[in-house]
Design a protein around this motif. Structure first.
Motif, PDB file in Angstrom:
ATOM      1  N   TRP A 104      16.607  45.552 -24.901  1.00 48.37           N
ATOM      2  CA  TRP A 104      17.784  46.288 -24.465  1.00 48.37           C
ATOM      3  C   TRP A 104      17.950  46.149 -22.952  1.00 48.37           C
ATOM      4  O   TRP A 104      19.052  45.880 -22.458  1.00 48.37           O
TER       5      TRP A 104
ATOM      6  N   PRO B  34      18.580  60.962 -26.104  1.00 51.88           N
ATOM      7  CA  PRO B  34      18.693  61.312 -27.523  1.00 51.88           C
ATOM      8  C   PRO B  34      19.285  62.695 -27.752  1.00 51.88           C
ATOM      9  O   PRO B  34      19.988  62.913 -28.741  1.00 51.88           O
ATOM     10  N   ALA B  37      22.889  62.550 -28.011  1.00 57.28           N
ATOM     11  CA  ALA B  37      23.434  61.690 -29.067  1.00 57.28           C
ATOM     12  C   ALA B  37      24.309  62.477 -30.040  1.00 57.28           C
ATOM     13  O   ALA B  37      25.221  61.920 -30.649  1.00 57.28           O
ATOM     14  N   ASP B  38      24.035  63.781 -30.167  1.00 60.40           N
ATOM     15  CA  ASP B  38      24.788  64.581 -31.136  1.00 60.40           C
ATOM     16  C   ASP B  38      26.111  65.086 -30.587  1.00 60.40           C
ATOM     17  O   ASP B  38      26.856  65.774 -31.297  1.00 60.40           O
ATOM     18  N   ALA B  92      24.956  55.406 -25.281  1.00 55.14           N
ATOM     19  CA  ALA B  92      24.773  55.626 -26.715  1.00 55.14           C
ATOM     20  C   ALA B  92      23.943  54.503 -27.325  1.00 55.14           C
ATOM     21  O   ALA B  92      23.081  54.742 -28.188  1.00 55.14           O
ATOM     22  N   SER B  93      24.182  53.279 -26.868  1.00 52.46           N
ATOM     23  CA  SER B  93      23.425  52.164 -27.440  1.00 52.46           C
ATOM     24  C   SER B  93      21.952  52.268 -27.050  1.00 52.46           C
ATOM     25  O   SER B  93      21.057  51.952 -27.840  1.00 52.46           O
ATOM     26  N   SER B  95      20.479  55.131 -26.374  1.00 51.28           N
ATOM     27  CA  SER B  95      19.986  56.311 -27.075  1.00 51.28           C
ATOM     28  C   SER B  95      19.451  55.946 -28.457  1.00 51.28           C
ATOM     29  O   SER B  95      18.440  56.492 -28.912  1.00 51.28           O
ATOM     30  N   ASP B  96      20.124  55.016 -29.122  1.00 51.41           N
ATOM     31  CA  ASP B  96      19.658  54.604 -30.445  1.00 51.41           C
ATOM     32  C   ASP B  96      18.214  54.106 -30.396  1.00 51.41           C
ATOM     33  O   ASP B  96      17.383  54.453 -31.247  1.00 51.41           O
ATOM     34  N   VAL B  97      17.922  53.287 -29.391  1.00 52.05           N
ATOM     35  CA  VAL B  97      16.564  52.751 -29.273  1.00 52.05           C
ATOM     36  C   VAL B  97      15.578  53.873 -28.941  1.00 52.05           C
ATOM     37  O   VAL B  97      14.469  53.926 -29.481  1.00 52.05           O
ATOM     38  N   VAL B  99      15.835  57.022 -29.633  1.00 51.33           N
ATOM     39  CA  VAL B  99      15.621  57.863 -30.812  1.00 51.33           C
ATOM     40  C   VAL B  99      14.509  57.260 -31.668  1.00 51.33           C
ATOM     41  O   VAL B  99      13.629  57.976 -32.167  1.00 51.33           O
ATOM     42  N   ALA B 100      14.524  55.942 -31.787  1.00 48.09           N
ATOM     43  CA  ALA B 100      13.473  55.284 -32.565  1.00 48.09           C
ATOM     44  C   ALA B 100      12.103  55.545 -31.942  1.00 48.09           C
ATOM     45  O   ALA B 100      11.120  55.795 -32.648  1.00 48.09           O
TER      46      ALA B 100
END
Lengths: 124, 124
Positions: A104, B34, B37-38, B92-93, B95-97, B99-100
């Motif tokens: 990323w 994260p 993210a909501d 946001a992109s 954040s996805d990582v 979150v993982a």
DNA sequence: CCGAATCCCGATCGATACTG
DNA sequence: CAGTATCGATCGGGATTCGG
């Protein structure tokens, strides 16, 4: 035990999931673990692979990762010293996620750079 | 420009992809992004959501994320103050990582705990 | 010669109190 | 309610030294 382990919640500072996160939230760990994904490496090789890391921080981070079962240290007990580090299965699973993070950064850093410049220009 | 941008390589300390990584390698950034993210959140809500963070570190980290285009700050200009933070598409992109990563920590922290105890026992 | 331990300094963090 | 200031404590990181 020091922490109440309810369920794993990184937002709870008293949950040791937070400790795990803090261990990972280190720029060197984020480089070392993915570097070891391709196979075992000697400490000298890691030093060359990871630009900008000092011997001290490399050793220190490796010890921390070893302590937490993510990295396995193998001392060949030879002269001159030969020490190899490799990922444990647990470390390998974490490495996968960190690789995604590194990618990323490598993909999107130009956008971060651009945003920084926009930000500075806006305040000038 | 300060850094030669060849191609994106986090292992090259002179590549600004490294800067991006160091920005991310912060325990607070790993929780803040994260958390957003909501949906948008006020600063007070973030303070309550993220256990253990101080007001100072929250503001400081949010500013850094804003500076790099990951978070957008919206000041409602009211009295009393009402400030909302939300993710940019770029944020946001990322954040996805993250979150993982958080989920990895929440899933595997018991194994880390066990490894630490094994490590201590071995040296005793 | 390679890997690790020690010393030391600047940078960073965190708690508290304060301002608008 | 959001942000800032200050200050003591802690951590990161380089240079150096130690050990096998």
């Amino acid at each position: 035990m020091a922490k109440t382990q309810k369920s794993g919640d990184v937002y709870d500072p008293s949950c040791s999931a937070r400790d795990a996160l803090e261990l990972i939230a280190s720029k060197w760990a984020m480089l070392i673990l993915p570097a070891l994904a391709d196979g075992p490496m000697r400490s000298g090789a890691l030093l060359r692979r990871i630009g900008g890391v000092s011997q001290k921080m490399l050793t220190q981070t490796l010890r921390e990762l070893e302590k937490n079962g993510l990295v396995i240290r193998q001392d060949m007990q030879t002269v001159p010293p030969h020490v190899e580090y490799r990922l444990s299965p647990l470390g390998a699973s974490l490495s996968d996620v960190l690789v995604a993070l590194d990618r990323w950064a490598e993909l999107h850093f130009p956008e971060l750079d651009a945003a920084r410049e926009r930000f500075l220009r806006r305040r000038s």
